[in-house]
Design an enzyme around this catalytic site. Structure first.
Site, PDB file in Angstrom:
ATOM      1  N   ASN A 118       0.841  -1.202   0.000  1.00 22.79           N
ATOM      2  CA  ASN A 118       0.000   0.000   0.000  1.00 22.79           C
ATOM      3  C   ASN A 118       0.875   1.250   0.000  1.00 22.79           C
ATOM      4  O   ASN A 118       0.647   2.189   0.757  1.00 22.79           O
ATOM      5  CB  ASN A 118      -0.961  -0.010   1.191  1.00 22.79           C
ATOM      6  CG  ASN A 118      -2.091   1.000   1.030  1.00 22.79           C
ATOM      7  OD1 ASN A 118      -2.369   1.462  -0.069  1.00 22.79           O
ATOM      8  ND2 ASN A 118      -2.739   1.356   2.124  1.00 22.79           N
ATOM      9  N   GLU A 166       1.442  -3.196  -5.118  1.00 19.67           N
ATOM     10  CA  GLU A 166       0.967  -1.844  -4.851  1.00 19.67           C
ATOM     11  C   GLU A 166       2.089  -0.980  -4.269  1.00 19.67           C
ATOM     12  O   GLU A 166       1.965  -0.397  -3.189  1.00 19.67           O
ATOM     13  CB  GLU A 166      -0.262  -1.861  -3.926  1.00 19.67           C
ATOM     14  CG  GLU A 166      -1.177  -0.690  -4.166  1.00 19.67           C
ATOM     15  CD  GLU A 166      -2.515  -0.769  -3.449  1.00 19.67           C
ATOM     16  OE1 GLU A 166      -3.287   0.182  -3.580  1.00 19.67           O
ATOM     17  OE2 GLU A 166      -2.786  -1.783  -2.758  1.00 19.67           O
ATOM     18  N   ASP A 194      -1.523 -10.270  -4.147  1.00 18.43           N
ATOM     19  CA  ASP A 194      -2.819  -9.823  -3.664  1.00 18.43           C
ATOM     20  C   ASP A 194      -3.824 -10.185  -4.755  1.00 18.43           C
ATOM     21  O   ASP A 194      -3.915  -9.503  -5.773  1.00 18.43           O
ATOM     22  CB  ASP A 194      -2.775  -8.314  -3.410  1.00 18.43           C
ATOM     23  CG  ASP A 194      -4.121  -7.750  -2.977  1.00 18.43           C
ATOM     24  OD1 ASP A 194      -5.093  -8.523  -2.875  1.00 18.43           O
ATOM     25  OD2 ASP A 194      -4.195  -6.522  -2.755  1.00 18.43           O
ATOM     26  N   ASN A 249      -7.102 -10.377  -4.384  1.00 18.44           N
ATOM     27  CA  ASN A 249      -8.363  -9.638  -4.209  1.00 18.44           C
ATOM     28  C   ASN A 249      -9.591 -10.537  -4.340  1.00 18.44           C
ATOM     29  O   ASN A 249     -10.650 -10.099  -4.793  1.00 18.44           O
ATOM     30  CB  ASN A 249      -8.452  -8.455  -5.190  1.00 18.44           C
ATOM     31  CG  ASN A 249      -7.934  -7.165  -4.570  1.00 18.44           C
ATOM     32  OD1 ASN A 249      -8.259  -6.843  -3.437  1.00 18.44           O
ATOM     33  ND2 ASN A 249      -7.099  -6.445  -5.308  1.00 18.44           N
ATOM     34  N   HIS A 272      -2.425  -4.727   4.698  1.00 17.77           N
ATOM     35  CA  HIS A 272      -2.219  -6.161   4.509  1.00 17.77           C
ATOM     36  C   HIS A 272      -1.138  -6.661   5.462  1.00 17.77           C
ATOM     37  O   HIS A 272      -0.281  -5.887   5.901  1.00 17.77           O
ATOM     38  CB  HIS A 272      -1.763  -6.469   3.079  1.00 17.77           C
ATOM     39  CG  HIS A 272      -2.813  -6.237   2.033  1.00 17.77           C
ATOM     40  ND1 HIS A 272      -3.450  -7.259   1.371  1.00 17.77           N
ATOM     41  CD2 HIS A 272      -3.320  -5.084   1.524  1.00 17.77           C
ATOM     42  CE1 HIS A 272      -4.306  -6.751   0.494  1.00 17.77           C
ATOM     43  NE2 HIS A 272      -4.248  -5.437   0.567  1.00 17.77           N
TER      44      HIS A 272
END
Length: 267
Positions: A14, A40, A156, A158, A256
């Protein structure tokens, strides 16, 4: 995990600069992973150069998004790859920086470590349709790759695959990340394409302990109202070498948690 195991970590940062400000480098220095796949990163080449080229002795390889401050993946490794493949579709999703494959080939084997960041559809129908396009193209890509080489994909995803993979599954059945179409795609990937969800192989019954993402809304983290969105997906031969797993929750570097799996092989 034993020192003899190949330690492979996946973490959605992130934002690499944000995670660094929260101590991720100190943790990596203690963790001593052999390889870490991150997603990310929210950075461009100019942001990385001279600061995040390496992390704790691991050289970084990157796939940046064209859009600034958005998406982007990387793989940091203590071992030099034989090849680096950035992107998979030569179009919409490569522009978003969602796929990086490091190959560690020898005369006797073909082996890849992949960092992938699947689209989220939570912001609205337009992005949900983009996510469906990604899934429709990515499954055939992985099937072709599996015919040619062994690999572990960290990322990730999702998607929470099973009811055990999120706290409030009943109320989330119409929400992105737990839609029937997404879960069916995951089931087909594991059955028809033949990949293995490595964490579930090691921890088939885990529920509250399995979560890797928590919303920043309310008190999701404090109450452990989480989702399992971060995976190791491997070809069967490599999955069979998985020996230990650990989801690190003592510190928070992003929304995360890092998931590390130890494999009984060496690069």
């Amino acid at each position: 995990m034993g020192n003899s195991l190949f330690k492979l970590t996946s973490l959605n940062l992130n934002g690499i600069r944000s995670a660094a400000s929260k101590g991720v480098e100190d943790w990596l220095a203690r963790e001593r992973a052999d390889c870490i796949c991150v997603q990310e990163i929210k950075a461009q080449a100019a942001d990385v150069t001279g600061r995040f080229d390496e992390l704790c002795g691991m050289k970084g390889h990157f796939h940046f998004a064209q859009k600034k401050g958005y998406s982007g993946v990387a793989v940091y490794s203590r071992h030099e790859p034989s090849d680096v493949i950035a992107g998979w579709d030569r179009g919409e999703f490569d522009a978003e920086g969602r796929y990086l494959e490091l190959r560690f080939d020898t005369p006797s084997r073909k082996l890849s470590i992949i960092s992938a960041y699947f689209p989220s559809g939570s912001s609205g129908e337009e992005r949900q349709q983009a996510k469906f396009r990604f899934l429709a193209g990515f499954d055939p890509h992985l099937a072709r790759l599996k015919k040619d080489r062994e690999f572990i994909l960290c990322g990730d995803i999702n998607i929470a695959h099973r009811q055990e993979d999120l706290k409030n599954w009943r109320s989330n059945q119409k929400n992105s990340g737990f839609l029937p179409e997404e879960r069916d795609w995951m089931s087909r990937l594991l059955s028809d394409t033949g990949l293995v969800d490595v964490y579930r192989q090691l921890k088939p019954q885990a529920t509250d302990d399995c979560y890797t993402w928590w919303s920043n809304r309310g008190q999701a983290w404090a109450k452990n109202v989480g989702w399992r969105l971060d995976y190791h997906l491997a070809t069967p031969s490599l999955a069979g070498l998985a020996r230990a797993e650990h989801i690190y929750k003592q510190e928070r570097f992003s929304d995360h948690a890092p998931i590390t799996i130890g494999y009984d092989f060496a690069l």
